[in-house]
Motif scaffolding. Sequence first.
Motif, PDB file in Angstrom:
ATOM      1  N   GLN A 120     100.026 -70.474  93.692  1.00 39.57           N
ATOM      2  CA  GLN A 120     100.949 -69.335  93.687  1.00 39.57           C
ATOM      3  C   GLN A 120     100.219 -68.045  94.055  1.00 39.57           C
ATOM      4  N   PHE A 121      99.039 -67.896  93.513  1.00 41.82           N
ATOM      5  CA  PHE A 121      98.228 -66.698  93.752  1.00 41.82           C
ATOM      6  C   PHE A 121      97.975 -66.503  95.244  1.00 41.82           C
ATOM      7  N   PHE A 122      97.498 -67.539  95.919  1.00 44.70           N
ATOM      8  CA  PHE A 122      97.158 -67.404  97.329  1.00 44.70           C
ATOM      9  C   PHE A 122      98.411 -67.399  98.225  1.00 44.70           C
ATOM     10  N   THR A 123      99.498 -68.014  97.768  1.00 47.92           N
ATOM     11  CA  THR A 123     100.738 -67.942  98.532  1.00 47.92           C
ATOM     12  C   THR A 123     101.237 -66.505  98.611  1.00 47.92           C
ATOM     13  N   TYR A 124     101.018 -65.747  97.543  1.00 45.21           N
ATOM     14  CA  TYR A 124     101.385 -64.329  97.568  1.00 45.21           C
ATOM     15  C   TYR A 124     100.740 -63.625  98.755  1.00 45.21           C
ATOM     16  N   PHE A 125      99.444 -63.833  98.946  1.00 46.86           N
ATOM     17  CA  PHE A 125      98.728 -63.128 100.013  1.00 46.86           C
ATOM     18  C   PHE A 125      99.195 -63.576 101.391  1.00 46.86           C
ATOM     19  N   ILE A 126      99.486 -64.849 101.541  1.00 44.97           N
ATOM     20  CA  ILE A 126     100.002 -65.336 102.826  1.00 44.97           C
ATOM     21  C   ILE A 126     101.354 -64.699 103.107  1.00 44.97           C
ATOM     22  N   TRP A 127     102.253 -64.777 102.123  1.00 42.85           N
ATOM     23  CA  TRP A 127     103.606 -64.276 102.330  1.00 42.85           C
ATOM     24  C   TRP A 127     103.630 -62.768 102.563  1.00 42.85           C
ATOM     25  N   TYR A 128     102.986 -62.031 101.653  1.00 39.67           N
ATOM     26  CA  TYR A 128     103.043 -60.580 101.787  1.00 39.67           C
ATOM     27  C   TYR A 128     102.312 -60.105 103.033  1.00 39.67           C
ATOM     28  N   GLY A 129     101.205 -60.754 103.373  1.00 37.16           N
ATOM     29  CA  GLY A 129     100.482 -60.373 104.581  1.00 37.16           C
ATOM     30  C   GLY A 129     101.333 -60.515 105.826  1.00 37.16           C
ATOM     31  N   VAL A 130     102.061 -61.631 105.936  1.00 34.17           N
ATOM     32  CA  VAL A 130     102.918 -61.859 107.108  1.00 34.17           C
ATOM     33  C   VAL A 130     104.056 -60.847 107.136  1.00 34.17           C
ATOM     34  N   ILE A 131     104.727 -60.673 106.009  1.00 36.56           N
ATOM     35  CA  ILE A 131     105.858 -59.740 105.941  1.00 36.56           C
ATOM     36  C   ILE A 131     105.412 -58.329 106.312  1.00 36.56           C
ATOM     37  N   ARG A 132     104.336 -57.876 105.706  1.00 34.80           N
ATOM     38  CA  ARG A 132     103.891 -56.496 105.938  1.00 34.80           C
ATOM     39  C   ARG A 132     103.413 -56.303 107.368  1.00 34.80           C
ATOM     40  N   PHE A 133     102.763 -57.306 107.955  1.00 32.30           N
ATOM     41  CA  PHE A 133     102.262 -57.177 109.316  1.00 32.30           C
ATOM     42  C   PHE A 133     103.401 -56.895 110.293  1.00 32.30           C
ATOM     43  N   PHE A 134     104.471 -57.662 110.185  1.00 35.46           N
ATOM     44  CA  PHE A 134     105.571 -57.503 111.139  1.00 35.46           C
ATOM     45  C   PHE A 134     106.410 -56.259 110.857  1.00 35.46           C
TER      46      PHE A 134
ATOM     47  N   VAL B 171      94.730 -54.974 107.243  1.00 42.09           N
ATOM     48  CA  VAL B 171      94.602 -55.523 105.890  1.00 42.09           C
ATOM     49  C   VAL B 171      95.496 -56.747 105.725  1.00 42.09           C
ATOM     50  N   SER B 172      96.671 -56.720 106.347  1.00 38.25           N
ATOM     51  CA  SER B 172      97.580 -57.865 106.259  1.00 38.25           C
ATOM     52  C   SER B 172      96.959 -59.109 106.877  1.00 38.25           C
TER      53      SER B 172
ATOM     54  N   GLU C 206     105.326 -53.512 109.542  1.00 38.91           N
ATOM     55  CA  GLU C 206     104.510 -52.350 109.889  1.00 38.91           C
ATOM     56  C   GLU C 206     104.647 -51.994 111.372  1.00 38.91           C
ATOM     57  N   ALA C 207     104.966 -52.979 112.186  1.00 38.95           N
ATOM     58  CA  ALA C 207     105.133 -52.722 113.619  1.00 38.95           C
ATOM     59  C   ALA C 207     106.282 -51.747 113.883  1.00 38.95           C
ATOM     60  N   PHE C 208     107.250 -51.675 112.951  1.00 44.89           N
ATOM     61  CA  PHE C 208     108.400 -50.780 113.119  1.00 44.89           C
ATOM     62  C   PHE C 208     108.187 -49.420 112.474  1.00 44.89           C
ATOM     63  N   ARG C 209     107.169 -49.304 111.619  1.00 46.50           N
ATOM     64  CA  ARG C 209     106.955 -48.070 110.874  1.00 46.50           C
ATOM     65  C   ARG C 209     106.458 -46.953 111.779  1.00 46.50           C
ATOM     66  N   THR C 210     106.883 -45.731 111.474  1.00 44.04           N
ATOM     67  CA  THR C 210     106.452 -44.568 112.244  1.00 44.04           C
ATOM     68  C   THR C 210     105.505 -43.668 111.454  1.00 44.04           C
ATOM     69  N   ASP C 211     105.230 -44.046 110.196  1.00 44.03           N
ATOM     70  CA  ASP C 211     104.373 -43.216 109.342  1.00 44.03           C
ATOM     71  C   ASP C 211     103.156 -43.987 108.856  1.00 44.03           C
ATOM     72  N   SER C 212     102.681 -44.904 109.676  1.00 41.04           N
ATOM     73  CA  SER C 212     101.588 -45.785 109.274  1.00 41.04           C
ATOM     74  C   SER C 212     100.259 -45.033 109.159  1.00 41.04           C
ATOM     75  N   LEU C 213      99.376 -45.581 108.327  1.00 41.44           N
ATOM     76  CA  LEU C 213      98.003 -45.105 108.261  1.00 41.44           C
ATOM     77  C   LEU C 213      97.204 -45.795 109.367  1.00 41.44           C
ATOM     78  N   TYR C 214      96.249 -45.074 109.942  1.00 41.26           N
ATOM     79  CA  TYR C 214      95.483 -45.614 111.076  1.00 41.26           C
ATOM     80  C   TYR C 214      93.984 -45.535 110.809  1.00 41.26           C
ATOM     81  N   VAL C 215      93.257 -46.484 111.401  1.00 38.37           N
ATOM     82  CA  VAL C 215      91.800 -46.443 111.425  1.00 38.37           C
ATOM     83  C   VAL C 215      91.352 -46.933 112.797  1.00 38.37           C
ATOM     84  N   PHE C 216      90.584 -46.120 113.471  1.00 38.63           N
ATOM     85  CA  PHE C 216      90.119 -46.426 114.829  1.00 38.63           C
ATOM     86  C   PHE C 216      91.283 -46.754 115.769  1.00 38.63           C
TER      87      PHE C 216
END
Length: 267
Positions: free
Chosen positions: A207-221, A241-242, A223-233
């Motif tokens: 369950q612990f590692f499924t959280y990271f898989i699920w949230y990482g995928v959801i947030r990655f996609f 991070v996702s 974030e592509a629509f967000r206009t107020d994202s944080l940036y590095v390089f």
Amino acid sequence: MRFFPSFNTFIEIGPLSIQWYAVCILTGAAIAYFLGQYHFKKLGYSKEILSDYVFGLLFVGIIGARIWYVIFMWNELYANNPMETIMINHGGLAIQGGVITGLIYSYFFFKKRNISFLVAGDAIMPGVLIAQACGRWGNFFNQEAYGSAVDLSFLKALHLPQFIIDKMYIHGQYYQPTFLYESLGCVIGFLIIFFIIRKYQQKQGIQFFTYFIWYGVIRFFIEAFRTDSLYVFGLKTAQLVSIVFVIVGLIGFIYCHFKGQDVLEER
């Protein structure tokens, strides 16, 4: 005392006010806490353990989320007004920063009490998705964390409640409600982990590692629509991070599945 004096304010008591942003975060934290207590009780642990844990976690998580946001928005928002860094009620918490600092705190907390980190993670992390889902509604009340500009017909085609459509009209333009996309994604992830993964898992940590898989995928996609994202390089920090979350989640899931310890029997 006045309730709901403005859209983003829950209550005013004299000169003091409590924002909906804070209410949403604390509500999510409370739900995650009670879900965690439910699991800990079934595993036979004392309820005092999680009671001691949650206050430190909430403090460390909020501080970590704030520091993460301030670091990547320093030049844009805080360089000329450093005192604004402590105004958390104005928004500006980066969830991923809170998760990372919360994990560090959790590791040492449970190690000190001789409780398996993965056992604790299985009990706690599904509820974190509910906390994040609630927290995104705080972004809604602050009219932040929205996506790209769209027209009114786009929002109506989503069959959204009118109050959401109305508040997606910001600075003379309608925007995608990415806060809602992520909130729903977190709820779906919780339901999958809680009712399916939890039912069939045979090894600790799944369950612990499924959280990271699920949230990482959801947030990655999303974030592509967000206009107020944080940036590095020049890259979106949340997407980077996702990717790390997904990789760590997959490695951990595979390791636990093949070499992990059997799940503890619930009582």
